[in-house]
Design a protein around this motif. Structure first.
Motif, short mmCIF file in Angstrom:
data_model
loop_
_atom_site.label_atom_id
_atom_site.label_comp_id
_atom_site.label_asym_id
_atom_site.label_seq_id
_atom_site.Cartn_x
_atom_site.Cartn_y
_atom_site.Cartn_z
N SER A 1 0.49 -1.05 -0.17
CA SER A 1 0.04 0.15 0.03
C SER A 1 0.88 1.25 -0.22
O SER A 1 0.41 2.37 -0.43
N SER A 48 -13.46 -6.17 -0.55
CA SER A 48 -12.66 -5.16 0.03
C SER A 48 -12.06 -3.96 -0.90
O SER A 48 -12.18 -2.82 -0.50
N GLY A 49 -11.67 -4.55 -2.07
CA GLY A 49 -11.29 -3.43 -3.14
C GLY A 49 -12.34 -2.56 -3.61
O GLY A 49 -11.90 -1.31 -3.55
N VAL A 61 -13.17 -0.04 -0.54
CA VAL A 61 -12.12 0.92 -0.50
C VAL A 61 -12.21 2.00 -1.73
O VAL A 61 -12.29 3.07 -1.52
N VAL A 121 -15.18 4.43 -0.98
CA VAL A 121 -14.73 5.27 -0.17
C VAL A 121 -14.01 6.46 -0.61
O VAL A 121 -14.16 7.58 -0.58
N LEU A 122 -12.84 6.02 -1.47
CA LEU A 122 -11.83 6.95 -1.89
C LEU A 122 -12.64 7.82 -3.08
O LEU A 122 -12.45 9.11 -3.00
N TRP A 176 -9.89 9.80 -5.37
CA TRP A 176 -9.28 8.87 -6.37
C TRP A 176 -9.81 9.07 -7.87
O TRP A 176 -11.19 9.39 -8.15
N LEU A 194 -4.96 1.15 -8.07
CA LEU A 194 -4.88 0.92 -6.46
C LEU A 194 -4.17 -0.49 -6.46
O LEU A 194 -4.50 -1.49 -7.25
N HIS A 203 -5.77 -6.19 -0.45
CA HIS A 203 -7.09 -6.48 -0.62
C HIS A 203 -7.10 -8.14 -0.43
O HIS A 203 -7.68 -8.91 0.27
#
Ligand SMILES: [Zn+2]
Length: 288
Positions: free
Chosen positions: A142, A232-233, A236, A239-240, A246, A251, A256
């Motif tokens: 990350s 999970s990806g 995220v 949210v970004l 983003w 990413l 993830h």
């Protein structure tokens, strides 16, 4: 081989075992912070970037990166030091990145969950080693978009060796197939995506990481792991996007995959059931 009986971990009271493993997780996670900071520097120097500080994993001794004040042993206590120092260097008051206590906290929590899941035995220790290696990979990826071969490849061999020596021959077969399919599935996806769009959706490090996950959890686990990683990806990315941080840049996918793997490692059959994969794992004889 019944090393467990010999080591007598089963004689430990549960509470003591949980406390011991959690403490071990905290201490190792403190060292993990060093690896996360130094390994990418070591690799980039090896690749020819000469204007970087010369470090190894053990040299020089830990010091404040800002004022170079060496850390005393009581500055190295996981979490406690950060709290006592109020998150700043003792001499120059520069802020210690939040990453340090967060990695330590995550290491401790992972250790507690693994010990709770596997009980007082050798498996707890071994799977803790696996989980903490994944933690290192997730944070390095990350921060630097690297998944170092120095960690992913030994992890593949360690998983295969563990199942070869300590697991049933059925589990070893699944692990062997898992390493193979883990690599090949993402490799194929990479090429299909590249031929269709001309872009590279992920890196070779991701293939090796999924090979390692396959070697530890077995081939049938790859499907739930990739499903959890995608969830999970997407979360995220969402949210970004909502925070307008983003703009479509790539990413890293490694973190993830790690989240997916850890959730399945700790949640086991119950998580697979939530994903609607209980019968898939039953048919394939996944016994984890
Ligand atoms: Zn300082």
């Amino acid at each position: 081989m019944n090393l467990d009986l010999y080591l007598s971990f089963h004689l430990w009271p549960t509470g003591l075992w949980l406390a011991f493993i959690t403490l071990l997780g905290l201490v190792v996670a403190s060292f993990i912070n060093v690896v996360i900071y130094r390994l990418p520097l070591i690799l980039r120097r090896e690749w020819g970037e000469a204007d970087l500080p010369e470090v190894s994993l053990s040299w020089p001794a830990s010091h404040c990166p800002s004022c170079k004040t060496p850390l005393r042993w009581w500055h190295n206590l996981p979490l406690i030091s950060w709290l006592v120092l109020k998150g700043a260097c003792v001499s120059c008051k520069v802020k210690i990145p939040l990453r340090y206590p967060l990695v330590e906290l995550t290491g401790g929590l992972l250790a507690l969950l693994v010990a709770w899941r596997f009980g007082a035995n050798l498996s707890s220790l071994v799977y803790l080693g696996f989980a903490l290696s994944l933690l290192v990979l997730a944070v390095i990826d990350s921060q630097t978009q690297l998944l170092p071969d120095k960690i992913t490849l030994p992890l593949v061999w360690a998983g295969l060796t563990w199942h070869w020596v300590f697991s049933s021959s059925n589990m070893f077969d699944q692990a062997f197939l898992g390493a193979l399919l883990g690599y090949l599935s993402l490799w194929s996806l990479f090429w299909v995506f590249k031929l269709l769009t001309g872009r590279e959706g992920m890196g070779y490090g991701d293939f090796k990481l999924l090979a390692a996950i396959g070697a530890w959890l077995g081939a049938p686990a790859l499907i739930p792991v990739v499903m959890l990683a995608s969830i999970s990806g997407l979360l995220v990315a969402l949210v970004l996007k909502l925070n307008a941080q983003w703009q479509g840049q790539a990413l890293p996918f490694g973190p993830h995959l790690v989240v997916g793997c850890l959730v399945l490692l700790i949640g086991g059959q119950e998580v697979a059931g939530l994903l609607g994969l209980a019968s898939w794992l039953e048919i394939t004889g996944w016994a984890f």
